[in-house]
Design an enzyme around this catalytic site. Sequence first.
Site, PDB file in Angstrom:
ATOM      1  N   LYS A 169       0.848  -1.201   0.000  1.00 20.30           N
ATOM      2  CA  LYS A 169       0.000   0.000   0.000  1.00 20.30           C
ATOM      3  C   LYS A 169       0.882   1.248   0.000  1.00 20.30           C
ATOM      4  O   LYS A 169       1.522   1.558   0.999  1.00 20.30           O
ATOM      5  CB  LYS A 169      -0.878   0.034   1.251  1.00 20.30           C
ATOM      6  CG  LYS A 169      -1.885   1.172   1.197  1.00 20.30           C
ATOM      7  CD  LYS A 169      -2.554   1.415   2.538  1.00 20.30           C
ATOM      8  CE  LYS A 169      -1.798   2.398   3.387  1.00 20.30           C
ATOM      9  NZ  LYS A 169      -1.673   3.740   2.806  1.00 20.30           N
ATOM     10  N   GLY A 220       7.414   4.584   8.108  1.00 16.47           N
ATOM     11  CA  GLY A 220       6.567   5.746   8.357  1.00 16.47           C
ATOM     12  C   GLY A 220       6.850   6.309   9.730  1.00 16.47           C
ATOM     13  O   GLY A 220       7.936   6.106  10.284  1.00 16.47           O
ATOM     14  N   SER A 221       5.879   6.976  10.290  1.00 12.94           N
ATOM     15  CA  SER A 221       6.116   7.669  11.559  1.00 12.94           C
ATOM     16  C   SER A 221       6.098   6.708  12.752  1.00 12.94           C
ATOM     17  O   SER A 221       5.496   5.623  12.684  1.00 12.94           O
ATOM     18  CB  SER A 221       5.048   8.744  11.752  1.00 12.94           C
ATOM     19  OG  SER A 221       3.783   8.125  11.822  1.00 12.94           O
ATOM     20  N   THR A 224       2.491   5.956  13.975  1.00 10.78           N
ATOM     21  CA  THR A 224       1.787   4.906  13.225  1.00 10.78           C
ATOM     22  C   THR A 224       2.429   3.551  13.482  1.00 10.78           C
ATOM     23  O   THR A 224       1.730   2.533  13.588  1.00 10.78           O
ATOM     24  CB  THR A 224       1.790   5.229  11.711  1.00 10.78           C
ATOM     25  OG1 THR A 224       1.277   6.543  11.519  1.00 10.78           O
ATOM     26  CG2 THR A 224       0.928   4.255  10.931  1.00 10.78           C
ATOM     27  N   GLY A 225       3.751   3.530  13.624  1.00 12.91           N
ATOM     28  CA  GLY A 225       4.457   2.274  13.904  1.00 12.91           C
ATOM     29  C   GLY A 225       3.921   1.597  15.165  1.00 12.91           C
ATOM     30  O   GLY A 225       3.759   0.378  15.208  1.00 12.91           O
ATOM     31  N   GLU A 242      10.382   0.667  10.197  1.00 12.06           N
ATOM     32  CA  GLU A 242      11.389   1.719   9.968  1.00 12.06           C
ATOM     33  C   GLU A 242      10.700   3.040  10.251  1.00 12.06           C
ATOM     34  O   GLU A 242       9.834   3.466   9.481  1.00 12.06           O
ATOM     35  CB  GLU A 242      11.891   1.685   8.513  1.00 12.06           C
ATOM     36  CG  GLU A 242      12.691   0.443   8.153  1.00 12.06           C
ATOM     37  CD  GLU A 242      14.045   0.367   8.854  1.00 12.06           C
ATOM     38  OE1 GLU A 242      14.428   1.329   9.547  1.00 12.06           O
ATOM     39  OE2 GLU A 242      14.705  -0.665   8.714  1.00 12.06           O
ATOM     40  N   GLU A 374      11.029  15.774  15.625  1.00 10.59           N
ATOM     41  CA  GLU A 374      11.432  15.551  14.231  1.00 10.59           C
ATOM     42  C   GLU A 374      10.714  16.584  13.372  1.00 10.59           C
ATOM     43  O   GLU A 374       9.488  16.587  13.285  1.00 10.59           O
ATOM     44  CB  GLU A 374      11.027  14.137  13.800  1.00 10.59           C
ATOM     45  CG  GLU A 374      11.446  13.819  12.384  1.00 10.59           C
ATOM     46  CD  GLU A 374      10.942  12.463  11.880  1.00 10.59           C
ATOM     47  OE1 GLU A 374       9.802  12.075  12.194  1.00 10.59           O
ATOM     48  OE2 GLU A 374      11.696  11.813  11.145  1.00 10.59           O
TER      49      GLU A 374
HETATM   50  P1  NAD Z   1       2.701   7.923   8.324  1.00 12.31           P
HETATM   51  O1  NAD Z   1       3.042   7.040   9.463  1.00 12.31           O
HETATM   52  O2  NAD Z   1       1.683   8.973   8.494  1.00 12.31           O
HETATM   53  O3  NAD Z   1       2.199   7.069   7.075  1.00 12.31           O
HETATM   54  C1  NAD Z   1       2.955   6.026   6.514  1.00 12.31           C
HETATM   55  C2  NAD Z   1       2.020   5.024   5.860  1.00 12.31           C
HETATM   56  O4  NAD Z   1       1.184   4.440   6.860  1.00 12.31           O
HETATM   57  C3  NAD Z   1       1.085   5.610   4.814  1.00 12.31           C
HETATM   58  O5  NAD Z   1       0.990   4.678   3.747  1.00 12.31           O
HETATM   59  C4  NAD Z   1      -0.234   5.714   5.567  1.00 12.31           C
HETATM   60  O6  NAD Z   1      -1.353   5.647   4.708  1.00 12.31           O
HETATM   61  C5  NAD Z   1      -0.180   4.496   6.462  1.00 12.31           C
HETATM   62  N1  NAD Z   1      -0.990   4.573   7.686  1.00 12.31           N
HETATM   63  C6  NAD Z   1      -1.485   5.676   8.303  1.00 12.31           C
HETATM   64  N2  NAD Z   1      -2.152   5.326   9.431  1.00 12.31           N
HETATM   65  C7  NAD Z   1      -2.054   3.984   9.529  1.00 12.31           C
HETATM   66  C8  NAD Z   1      -2.494   3.018  10.502  1.00 12.31           C
HETATM   67  N3  NAD Z   1      -3.174   3.385  11.591  1.00 12.31           N
HETATM   68  N4  NAD Z   1      -2.194   1.731  10.307  1.00 12.31           N
HETATM   69  C9  NAD Z   1      -1.474   1.327   9.224  1.00 12.31           C
HETATM   70  N5  NAD Z   1      -1.044   2.188   8.273  1.00 12.31           N
HETATM   71  C10 NAD Z   1      -1.317   3.494   8.423  1.00 12.31           C
HETATM   72  O7  NAD Z   1       4.116   8.510   7.858  1.00 12.31           O
HETATM   73  P2  NAD Z   1       4.379   9.602   6.742  1.00 12.31           P
HETATM   74  O8  NAD Z   1       3.927  10.921   7.282  1.00 12.31           O
HETATM   75  O9  NAD Z   1       3.848   9.104   5.440  1.00 12.31           O
HETATM   76  O10 NAD Z   1       5.982   9.570   6.652  1.00 12.31           O
HETATM   77  C11 NAD Z   1       6.801  10.380   7.419  1.00 12.31           C
HETATM   78  C12 NAD Z   1       7.431   9.587   8.559  1.00 12.31           C
HETATM   79  O11 NAD Z   1       8.075   8.436   8.045  1.00 12.31           O
HETATM   80  C13 NAD Z   1       8.515  10.352   9.281  1.00 12.31           C
HETATM   81  O12 NAD Z   1       8.380  10.183  10.677  1.00 12.31           O
HETATM   82  C14 NAD Z   1       9.808   9.690   8.809  1.00 12.31           C
HETATM   83  O13 NAD Z   1      10.891   9.829   9.683  1.00 12.31           O
HETATM   84  C15 NAD Z   1       9.370   8.296   8.626  1.00 12.31           C
HETATM   85  N6  NAD Z   1      10.265   7.583   7.709  1.00 12.31           N
HETATM   86  C16 NAD Z   1      11.103   6.635   8.211  1.00 12.31           C
HETATM   87  C17 NAD Z   1      11.997   5.981   7.382  1.00 12.31           C
HETATM   88  C18 NAD Z   1      12.941   4.921   7.902  1.00 12.31           C
HETATM   89  O14 NAD Z   1      13.472   4.160   7.106  1.00 12.31           O
HETATM   90  N7  NAD Z   1      13.166   4.804   9.184  1.00 12.31           N
HETATM   91  C19 NAD Z   1      12.032   6.298   6.025  1.00 12.31           C
HETATM   92  C20 NAD Z   1      11.163   7.272   5.549  1.00 12.31           C
HETATM   93  C21 NAD Z   1      10.273   7.902   6.399  1.00 12.31           C
END
Ligand code: NAD
Length: 475
Positions: A169, A220-221, A224-225, A242, A374
């Site tokens: 996704k 992602g964040s 959310t993780g 990650e 961040e």
């Molecule tokens: P996000 O967590 O908002 O979204 C990431 C993904 O998760 C999207 O596809 C979103 O639709 C999905 N999502 C949202 N809510 C969800 C839920 N409850 N359950 C499952 N999936 C859900 O992150 P973002 O704003 O898209 O990205 C920015 C963040 O990602 C920053 O914190 C950044 O540091 C982090 N990031 C980390 C790495 C790494 O490798 N460590 C790399 C890139 C980005």
Amino acid sequence: MATEYKNLINGKMIDTGEWLDVVNPANEQVIGKVPACGKDQLDDAVAAARAAFKTWKNTSFEERQAACMAISGAIKENADELFRLLTSEQGKPHEQAKGEIYGAAGMSAAQATLKLEDVISEDTDERLSRTRRVPVGVVGGIVPWNFPVMMAVQKIIPALMSGCTIVLKPSPFTPLTTLRIAELIADKVPAGTVNIITGEDLLGPMITEHPDIDKITFTGSTATGKKIMEGASGDLKRITLELGGNDASIVLPDANVEKVAEQLFWSSFSNAGQICVAAKRIYIHEDIYDELSEAIAEVARNVKVGDGSQQGTGVGPIQNKKQFDRVCELIEDAKDNGYKFLVGGEVDPSGSGYYVPITIMDNPPEDARIVAEEQFGPVMPLMKFSTEDEVIERANNSEYGLAGAVWTANPDKGVEIAEKLETGTVWVNEFLHLSPFTPFGGHKQSGFGAEYGLDGLKEFTYPQVITVKKDNVPA
Ligand code: NAD
């Protein structure tokens, strides 16, 4: 009318008849529409992945490698079209988008050489004990909007190489280039092995909790993780997370100011600061603070912020409105607290596009929001330090532990400090370098598990130990 991009399920490009708009952050125009999938389409994608897994898990290393090389080839052969599309949905300047597309092709090809060999732990007259790695099954991949293509292949390639199948996704903000790649590979990988579906954020928890998905790999964040870890706990899915970071760069007094200023700038401002491993706090020794901060500010004054598709743009817009608002809020907070700005700080509210000027803060306090959180935008705090012990403590004073850097004329000293930092990666005299052969992952709340290298590949497998008692054959 905006182009309609379809999803890939079981080898076919499909749509749902319901669409989500995708906006160009440089001008806020709708540039594409993608299917709004729900439970039904997810079930179809998971069923296709499950059916494909029955045969894919028994494929040879060479068959898996051929599929991954086909994906790498499709990306490389269409790089010109793909990097332009990526800029239009993500915002990053063309040169950086090119870097992501060719990088994704290269990373895919390199990871397709990784092989998990069997390990013999005992081979005696009595017993033969062998550990092999078996694929976990159907993988759910969830990716963010900052590096949509790199993150997508980072999930797809190790899944395929380990013998798993995947339902991926993309972020609803940046699904277009990934769906174009889906179309390009639809007839190049066996039906059902790679499925790519789009939907709102709420499709994410449906994936995390789906009873027929065995593993979640997420970038992602951190917020959310944590939800993903919770959602995946119901049936003890395997997880790789990650997450976010608040990386510190430490510049020692022996660093050559002229040599490091521009590198430090780009370590923070590439992709408009929207990089998990961007330098988000730069600690400069007091002996060179004034000179180096002025040199970094001078680099900043010569970099153009604008539409990434225009020649000469160095820093593009913020990718989406929500993140734009957050970065503006951090700048406002800095102003309210009277912190000093070396460069930038004035967001122009007129016109379209999510533009934030390059903003550099002059020695804000350690507990300022701009330092402690961040930022994920083109806003960087420079801070003064006096002693090594002090700066190590300040760098480690974070719930995050993703990466960091040390800049010094003495690489041995750099390594000595690196070993004291609580992060998954530390660079000495470079930045943002990731290798397909080296594990990448966060300590503390920056992640769980690792990607890349054999460690990353292992996360898509279970160990299976087969022990044969040689002297007890009931014959
Ligand atoms: P996000 O967590 O908002 O979204 C990431 C993904 O998760 C999207 O596809 C979103 O639709 C999905 N999502 C949202 N809510 C969800 C839920 N409850 N359950 C499952 N999936 C859900 O992150 P973002 O704003 O898209 O990205 C920015 C963040 O990602 C920053 O914190 C950044 O540091 C982090 N990031 C980390 C790495 C790494 O490798 N460590 C790399 C890139 C980005």
